[in-house]
Design an enzyme around this catalytic site. Structure first.
Site, PDB file in Angstrom:
ATOM      1  N   ALA A   1       0.941  -1.036  -0.071  1.00 15.00           N
ATOM      2  CA  ALA A   1       0.010   0.169   0.262  1.00 15.00           C
ATOM      3  C   ALA A   1       1.063   0.977  -0.714  1.00 15.00           C
ATOM      4  O   ALA A   1       0.418   2.459  -0.334  1.00 15.00           O
ATOM      5  CB  ALA A   1      -0.747  -0.134   1.047  1.00 15.00           C
ATOM      6  N   SER A   2       1.813   1.004  -0.269  1.00  9.89           N
ATOM      7  CA  SER A   2       3.051   2.171   0.488  1.00  9.89           C
ATOM      8  C   SER A   2       2.846   3.206  -1.086  1.00  9.89           C
ATOM      9  O   SER A   2       3.824   4.101  -1.586  1.00  9.89           O
ATOM     10  CB  SER A   2       4.099   2.081   1.073  1.00  9.89           C
ATOM     11  OG  SER A   2       5.570   0.701  -0.113  1.00  9.89           O
TER      12      SER A   2
ATOM     13  N   SER B   1      -1.766 -10.421 -13.180  1.00 14.66           N
ATOM     14  CA  SER B   1      -0.666  -9.960 -14.410  1.00 14.66           C
ATOM     15  C   SER B   1      -1.354 -10.322 -15.600  1.00 14.66           C
ATOM     16  O   SER B   1      -2.079 -11.355 -15.538  1.00 14.66           O
ATOM     17  CB  SER B   1       0.231  -9.999 -14.551  1.00 14.66           C
ATOM     18  OG  SER B   1       1.295  -9.071 -15.597  1.00 14.66           O
TER      19      SER B   1
ATOM     20  N   TYR C   1       8.701 -13.402 -13.743  1.00 15.85           N
ATOM     21  CA  TYR C   1       7.440 -12.740 -12.987  1.00 15.85           C
ATOM     22  C   TYR C   1       5.730 -13.828 -13.142  1.00 15.85           C
ATOM     23  O   TYR C   1       4.923 -13.508 -12.680  1.00 15.85           O
ATOM     24  CB  TYR C   1       8.071 -11.304 -13.678  1.00 15.85           C
ATOM     25  CG  TYR C   1       6.588 -10.810 -13.111  1.00 15.85           C
ATOM     26  CD1 TYR C   1       6.084  -9.837 -11.964  1.00 15.85           C
ATOM     27  CD2 TYR C   1       5.016 -10.141 -14.451  1.00 15.85           C
ATOM     28  CE1 TYR C   1       5.278  -8.889 -11.949  1.00 15.85           C
ATOM     29  CE2 TYR C   1       4.735  -9.863 -14.236  1.00 15.85           C
ATOM     30  CZ  TYR C   1       4.360  -8.740 -13.092  1.00 15.85           C
ATOM     31  OH  TYR C   1       3.281  -7.820 -12.934  1.00 15.85           O
TER      32      TYR C   1
ATOM     33  N   SER D   1       5.143 -16.448 -11.296  1.00 21.35           N
ATOM     34  CA  SER D   1       4.071 -15.773  -9.839  1.00 21.35           C
ATOM     35  C   SER D   1       2.430 -15.436 -10.247  1.00 21.35           C
ATOM     36  O   SER D   1       2.348 -15.795  -8.902  1.00 21.35           O
ATOM     37  CB  SER D   1       5.105 -15.012  -8.953  1.00 21.35           C
ATOM     38  OG  SER D   1       5.373 -13.694  -9.872  1.00 21.35           O
TER      39      SER D   1
ATOM     40  N   ILE E   1       0.582  -0.462 -16.386  1.00 17.38           N
ATOM     41  CA  ILE E   1       0.051   0.636 -15.655  1.00 17.38           C
ATOM     42  C   ILE E   1       0.547   2.103 -15.200  1.00 17.38           C
ATOM     43  O   ILE E   1       1.627   0.778 -15.647  1.00 17.38           O
ATOM     44  CB  ILE E   1      -0.977   0.081 -14.086  1.00 17.38           C
ATOM     45  CG1 ILE E   1      -1.795  -0.958 -14.355  1.00 17.38           C
ATOM     46  CG2 ILE E   1      -1.292   1.066 -13.576  1.00 17.38           C
ATOM     47  CD1 ILE E   1      -2.671  -0.503 -15.454  1.00 17.38           C
TER      48      ILE E   1
END
Length: 251
Positions: A18-19, A140, A154, A157, A187
């Site tokens: 969330a950072s 994704s 990636y 996963s 994005i």
């Protein structure tokens, strides 16, 4: 006027990662819909800064490394009952199979797959996820619907997350706990801006042509999808993937 089915009032929702990036925007967006947000990530300072951007009150900062099993086990006991979770924590590294080493593979797999699954498992076993809750994993289109050279770890996963969410949806359907995934295309996050430094402007321009809607997406596009899956508007949707990709995968 009838109450909106997208209302998140009185819901407590945990957001990992969330950072920054998509996780940050999801936190901002769901707070604006009335949710109380538990912000989880490693950097306490960044989380505090995000908290200051949120509408409403009662939000919680939870600074921890979700790959740290001991820290996660301790944190689970402190987390209040949840109405929803969005797992947005993740890392992306360019590493063709030929040069991909075990440490890289382990780091990506632990962060993107093992950590969110383990945290969800512990929360379920501790009865911290309430009946009729909604759990959302960010996956994704890469690895689930498409393949890109250099992103094997990636993609693997994210594909694994997509698969296990379907099993979770079956196993917890009797408690009306829903499990879904959001599969974004490219994005425009901080991760994106760092990645495009490694490629030419011409390559980026050419890649954007693959998107029928003409550009990459914004974090708000994914956040709006998360609001839908967290809300009563999607109460009869589980075990599926919401693709948010500007039309990339229809070509």
């Amino acid at each position: 006027m009838p109450e909106s089915p997208f209302n998140l009032q009185e819901k407590t929702i945990l957001i990992t990662g969330a950072s920054s990036g998509i996780g940050k925007q999801i936190a901002i967006s769901i707070a604006s819909m009335g949710a109380k947000v538990i912000l989880a990530a490693r950097n306490a300072e960044k989380l505090t800064n995000v908290k200051e951007l949120l509408d409403g009150s009662g939000h919680i900062v939870l600074s921890l490394d979700i790959t740290d099993e001991i820290a996660i086990a301790a944190a689970v006991d402190k987390i209040p009952p949840l109405d929803g979770i969005v797992h947005a924590a993740g890392i992306l590294k360019l590493a063709p199979i030929k040069i991909l080493d075990f440490d890289q593979l382990k780091q990506i797999t632990e962060t993107n797959y093992l950590a969110p699954v383990n945290l969800t498992r512990l929360l379920l076993n501790k009865k911290k996820i309430q009946s009729a809750a909604s759990v959302v994993f960010l996956t994704s289109v890469n690895g689930v619907y498409t393949a890109v050279k250099g992103f094997g770890a990636y993609a693997g996963s994210k594909s694994a997350l997509n698969s296990i969410s379907k099993v979770m949806a079956l196993e917890y359907a009797s408690r009306k706990i829903r499990f879904n995934t959001i599969a974004p295309g490219m994005i425009k996050t901080e991760m994106y801006h760092e990645m495009i430094k490694q490629v030419s402007d011409e390559s980026v321009k050419e890649d954007k042509l693959k998107y029928p809607l003409g550009d990459y997406g914004e974090p708000e596009d994914v956040a709006n999808a998360a609001i839908f899956l967290l809300s009563a508007a999607s109460k009869w949707i589980t075990g599926t993937t919401l693709v948010v990709d500007g039309g990339l995968t229809i070509i």
